[in-house]
Design an enzyme around this catalytic site. Structure first.
Site, PDB file in Angstrom:
ATOM      1  N   THR A1034       0.812  -1.218   0.000  1.00  0.00           N
ATOM      2  CA  THR A1034       0.000   0.000   0.000  1.00  0.00           C
ATOM      3  C   THR A1034       0.841   1.261   0.000  1.00  0.00           C
ATOM      4  OG1 THR A1034      -0.140  -0.165   2.413  1.00  0.00           O
ATOM      5  CG2 THR A1034      -1.941  -1.106   1.130  1.00  0.00           C
ATOM      6  N   CYS A1035       2.077   1.150   0.524  1.00  0.00           N
ATOM      7  CA  CYS A1035       2.919   2.340   0.535  1.00  0.00           C
ATOM      8  C   CYS A1035       3.343   2.735  -0.867  1.00  0.00           C
ATOM      9  CB  CYS A1035       4.136   2.117   1.424  1.00  0.00           C
ATOM     10  SG  CYS A1035       5.116   0.683   0.952  1.00  0.00           S
TER      11      CYS A1035
END
Length: 1067
Positions: A1034-1035
């Protein structure tokens, strides 16, 4: 040997080219001129001395002759005029000629003789009953010149005598005829007797008195005696001095009066009407002045003197009593009586509005609490004669003016001016001159009223008891559609003919209509379309938008050209700039309010509020502080499209994060958060941070229910997940800090203090939490109620916001508003009952509200107090603490660019479903995938078939947030990427290079590789990879997608992965 042979002296040569003879000639001429001037001065000095001596000799001779004549007069008529009979006043008698010749007002004996003569004159008139016969005998027509002259001189002598001795007579000046034994009364009563309008000479005498400054003398007499007005006993007939003024006021140059027009400086209007509190001293004169049509004459007279009226007024009595303010107070006080008369004419109302408008322009503006409508003039710009000095009027004078402009006065004035005009006139013809005059008079008067008096007491009557709004709109609509605006510049002294025709009407229309929109309910606005139809409102929005853009952008550099041409003082320029600024403010506020109505129920396109001239250059300037475009962005943000403002907001946040060094690799703020205690852990750790720390990076490590720290390194994705989870938990209605409306919108729980002792500290924390999400650009699924979002903008909520909170209460209040019976029979009082968690408390809406019954007169006040209590008062503490925490990270001017609807979009993004096409258009591919691959085509087909909820879950799975970027996936950083997923299984004894190490198992190492061809591995790697679930980073907004071979398999795996809710242990 040095001798030259020439013993003579060498001749001197003047290199200037002039001979000495020429110099001598000039000196001689100069001396001659000086001598001539000296002789002229001596002649003038001798001539002046002769004239002075001649004057002194003449005066000495006159005084001698006067003394002789006085002695002769006394010997004939006696020291007390005891030998005087009625024949002495006749044309054949020398009595008056002799007396008027030697009379000296400084001589007390002469004054007493005059008093006795006046007493005898009154006595003779009472006996004969005919004052004309007393002065003219039997033939007035043949001797009118002599009679008129004698009467004129005698009347003027009486006025001069009273004036000269006014300080000695000050206690007698306001006495009535009953006190005739005092000296002043006979003199004043003779004036009343001799200037009676019924007498043939009265007009000639009054005209002569006006030319000889008699009104100036009377002014000083009244100012001397008015201080004793409170000690005098009121009489129905009035004092003698009041009777003199009453007689004088009747000479207005209209039949049967034949008085000639007088000079404005020496007129009754300028000298007498400018006496402070004139009607308090002479109450009978007030009634005569107002009821007998005299007021109309004098007001019209002053209207003809505009704009030079100020030059005709006497000097100020003092700083607290400027002459113009005294005149204004007296005109307004009688103007209300004149307007209430059934026969009050249209012309009278126009003249009254014109004169009072002119005088009110000089009236000092009070200090406003909001400060927004006052012109902002820098102190360093005030120089020279135009320097603005603080003016403080006398309290009673200020009260006289403000009390006179009451609701009745405004209602009567607007009714008379607008009674011949309809609000439903068609737009096929231009306004007539009479309508233009009415609109100009009303707008000019109300414009200065709005700048000088408190608005609260006049706005409601203008909005609900007059036809001001529909008539003004009809006028402006016709001018706008015909593209021809009538000039109203003559209504204000500082406007020129070049000023926009809509400037003055908008300065009045906008605040009144804005006030009306605060009180009108939804049914009236949307269903009944009162006071304006929705079609008219759409036209109004166009007009307001164009006018505002012209004021703020187009005319900004040319405003100086709109001031009246010729030598203009700096004060007039500043006054014109002030009206432009005021109009821009009220237009901005009205447009903002209309946009709020459009957000509640759309009746026009949102783009109708956008200015046509907004381009890329304007947007580039709007980002820069202290530019004109930036000022427009702050004052009228709705002129700029929402997407442009959102980009500016995003850039402001990015700049703030950059200044804070939020891109630093090392982070000092690392939280360990237990998933089952996320709110408590976050509150305890975030509350310890300073504002600088809050602006910096925060990294989170989750601890699962078994106390084990979840796998994964927070590169931003875990923090996104943390923010979404904590906001979901903190704002959950089960926690008790927030409640839901019927539409499932969040607002602070008024009874939160009954659940949490430290509820206000929690609200501060929640404000900080929401601000942190916005600061980091993280969208959170928090649907707030509009009236609560208004608190973030520090705005007040009104009745129209109540349906979103309590629709049932709103319906009841609207029922009361339109109730046709006697509301007092309903037994309602100014109290409200709060019911929180079964505990009922009663609160008063007004001091001693338990004893104040709701009636038809105060029901509107009751309705708005109830709405204010529910929308503002009950949640004031919670909202205040929430706002303090919110403003730790988000500046007020950042969110002032957006309305409440747009602010919700900034917080939560659009409520629309995930735009798969937009996401696909802005997606990168890695690990061997290409956009045309079967797997990719299948993936997009599967994603498009998901439900809205599954689409949000997918977005949260790959980005950490269930909502997409505010402006589309083009602005997702970094862009969404799909990478091929593969597994390579290596023996533990292998010495191969181990890139992209993920985790260890019992006897093997599992590697995630983007290209399996680089390694030789044992086992069927691709088959095992197909059994794996998709994973994400997700980063980096990265989806690691195995190359599934069927649509069904891909859909099954994707749905399982995005709905597993296994945190970061899934990968």
């Amino acid at each position: 040997m040095f001798f030259s042979g020439d013993p003579s002296t060498r001749k001197r040569v003047d290199l200037g080219g002039r001979s000495s003879k020429e110099r001598d000639r000039k000196n001689l001429l100069e001396q001659t001129r000086l001598e001539r001037n000296r002789r002229l001065w001596l002649r003038q000095q001798n001539s002046a001395a002769l004239r002075i001596q001649k004057c002194l000799r003449g005066r000495k001779v006159v005084r001698t002759e006067q003394s002789k004549l006085r002695e002769k007069f006394l010997s004939i008529y006696g020291e007390n005029c005891q030998n005087l009979d009625r024949n002495a006043f006749g044309p054949d008698s020398d009595f008056l000629r002799q007396f008027l010749y030697f009379f000296n007002a400084e001589n007390i004996d002469d004054f007493l003789i005059l008093v006795q003569i006046c007493r005898l004159l009154q006595q003779f008139v009472q006996e004969t009953g005919d004052v004309v016969q007393l002065f003219a005998a039997e033939d007035y027509l043949s001797r009118c010149a002599l009679v008129n002259y004698r009467v004129k001189q005698f009347v003027y002598t009486c006025i001069r005598a009273v004036h000269h001795n006014r300080y000695h007579l000050k206690d007698q000046l306001l006495l009535t005829l009953k006190e005739s034994n005092v000296s002043a009364i006979p003199l004043l009563e003779v004036l009343v007797l001799l200037i009676d309008p019924k007498l043939p000479w009265s007009c000639k005498i009054v005209s002569s008195l006006s030319k000889n400054s008699a009104f100036s003398l009377l002014r000083e007499i009244i100012l001397t005696g008015k201080d004793n007005a409170e000690n005098c006993i009121y009489s129905e007939k009035g004092s003698s001095l009041e009777r003199v003024l009453t007689v004088l006021t009747s000479h207005i140059g209209q039949k049967p009066c034949i008085c000639s027009p007088t000079d404005a400086v020496y007129s009754f209007s300028s000298q007498i009407l400018s006496i402070p509190f004139l009607w308090h001293v002479f109450p009978n004169l007030k009634q005569v002045f107002a009821k007998q049509g005299l007021g109309q004459h004098y007001v019209h007279q002053m209207a003809t003197w505009l704009p030079n009226l100020m030059n005709s007024l006497p000097n100020d009595i003092s700083d607290e009593f400027p002459t113009y303010a005294c005149l204004l107070g007296n005109i307004l006080e009688t103007g209300g009586i004149a307007l209430s008369r059934p026969d009050c004419s249209f012309d009278m109302a126009v003249d009254l509005a014109s004169v009072t408008t002119f005088l009110l322009e000089s009236y000092p503006s009070p200090t406003r609490s909001d400060g927004r409508e006052n012109s902002k003039i820098a102190d360093d710009e005030m120089t020279g004669e135009d320097e603005v000095m603080e003016v403080v009027l006398d309290r009673k004078l200020n009260q006289q003016i403000s009390n006179a402009i009451d609701t009745r006065f405004l209602l009567q004035l607007t009714t008379i001016l607008f009674r011949d005009f309809s609000s439903s006139n068609g737009s096929d013809h231009e306004p007539e001159d009479r309508e233009v005059a009415a609109v100009g008079a009303v707008c000019g008067f109300l414009h200065v009223i709005f700048n000088t008096l408190p608005l609260e007491k006049i706005m409601t009557v203008l909005a609900y008891r007059t036809e001001l709004v529909p008539i003004l709109w009809n006028f402006m609509k016709r001018c706008h559609e015909n593209k021809k605006w009538s000039s109203l510049s003559e209504r204000l002294s500082y406007l020129s003919g070049d000023a926009p025709g809509w400037l003055l009407p908008l300065s009045v229309f906008c605040p009144v209509y804005k006030h009306m929109l605060m009180i009108v309910d939804n049914e009236e606005y949307y269903e009944q379309e009162k006071p304006l139809s929705l079609r008219d409102i759409r036209s109004l929005i166009t007009l307001l938008r164009q006018a505002l853009w012209q004021l703020l952008w187009v005319n900004h550099t040319t405003s100086a050209n709109l001031v009246k041409s010729g030598p203009v003082s700096t004060a007039l320029k500043k006054q014109f700039e002030a009206i432009q600024q005021r109009v821009s403010i009220v237009v901005s506020e009205l447009l903002s309010q209309l946009q709020d109505w459009n957000n509640r129920r759309q009746f026009t396109s949102p783009s109708d509020f956008h200015a046509d001239g907004v381009n890329d250059y304007f947007i580039s300037q709007a980002i820069i502080e202290n530019t004109r475009a930036n000022e427009i962005l702050k004052q009228a943000p709705f002129l700029i499209p929402f997407t442009s403002r959102a980009k500016i907001f995003t850039s402001q946040l990015a700049a703030a994060r950059q200044r804070q060094g939020s891109q630093a690799v090392f982070t000092r703020n690392r939280f360990k958060i237990r998933r089952n205690h996320i709110l408590e852990d976050a509150y305890n750790q975030m509350s310890q941070l300073s504002e600088d720390d809050l602006r910096g990076l925060i990294r989170v490590a989750f601890v699962n229910e078994f106390g084990v720290e979840e796998a994964g390194i927070d590169g931003g994705g875990i923090f996104k997940d943390f923010m979404e989870n904590i906001t979901r938990a903190a704002f959950d209605v089960q926690y008790g800090l927030f409640k839901e409306t019927a539409d499932h919108l969040l607002y602070p729980n008024p009874g939160s203090g009954m659940i949490h002792e430290q509820h206000l500290q929690f609200f501060h924390f929640l404000g900080t939490l929401l601000a942190k999400a916005m600061f980091e650009g993280i969208l959170v699924d928090l649907p707030f109620a509009t009236f609560f979002l208004s608190k973030l903008k520090q705005k007040h909520n009104y009745l129209n916001d109540l349906p979103s909170l309590d629709p049932e209460l709103y319906r009841h209040l609207i029922f009361l508003k339109h109730y046709e019976g006697d509301i007092s029979e309903l037994e309602l009082y100014f109290v409200i009952v709060n019911n929180e968690y079964g505990e009922q408390t009663e609160e008063e809406l007004l001091p001693r509200g338990k004893n104040i019954r709701v009636t038809n007169d105060n029901v509107i006040t009751f309705i708005h107090l109830v709405a204010n209590h529910r929308l503002n008062f009950q949640i004031r503490q919670q909202s205040s603490h929430f706002l303090r925490g919110f403003q730790q990270l988000i500046q007020k001017d950042w969110i002032d660019m957006f309305n409440e609807h747009e602010l919700q979009l900034l917080i939560s993004g659009s409520l629309d479903s995930l735009d798969v096409d937009d996401l696909r258009q802005h997606t990168n591919y890695a690990g061997g995938y290409r956009s045309e691959d079967y797997v990719i085509e299948t993936f997009w087909e599967v994603l498009k078939g998901f439900s809205s909820e599954n689409k949000r879950n997918f977005l949260k799975f790959v980005t950490g947030c269930s909502r997409g970027p505010l402006l589309g996936f083009r602005y997702l950083e970094p862009l969404f990427c799909i990478q091929k997923y593969a597994l390579i299984i290596l023996n533990i004894c292998s010495n191969s290079f181990l890139p992209e190490l993920v985790y260890f198992t019992d006897r093997r190492i599992i590697l995630e590789l983007s290209d399996v061809s680089y390694y030789r591995a044992g086992g069927n790697a691709s088959e095992e990879a197909l059994d794996r679930l998709p994973t994400s980073a997700t980063c980096m907004n990265l989806l690691k997608l195995p190359p599934y071979k069927s649509k069904e398999q891909m859909e099954t795996k994707l749905l399982y992965a995005i709905n597993a809710d296994a945190g970061f242990d899934l990968s």
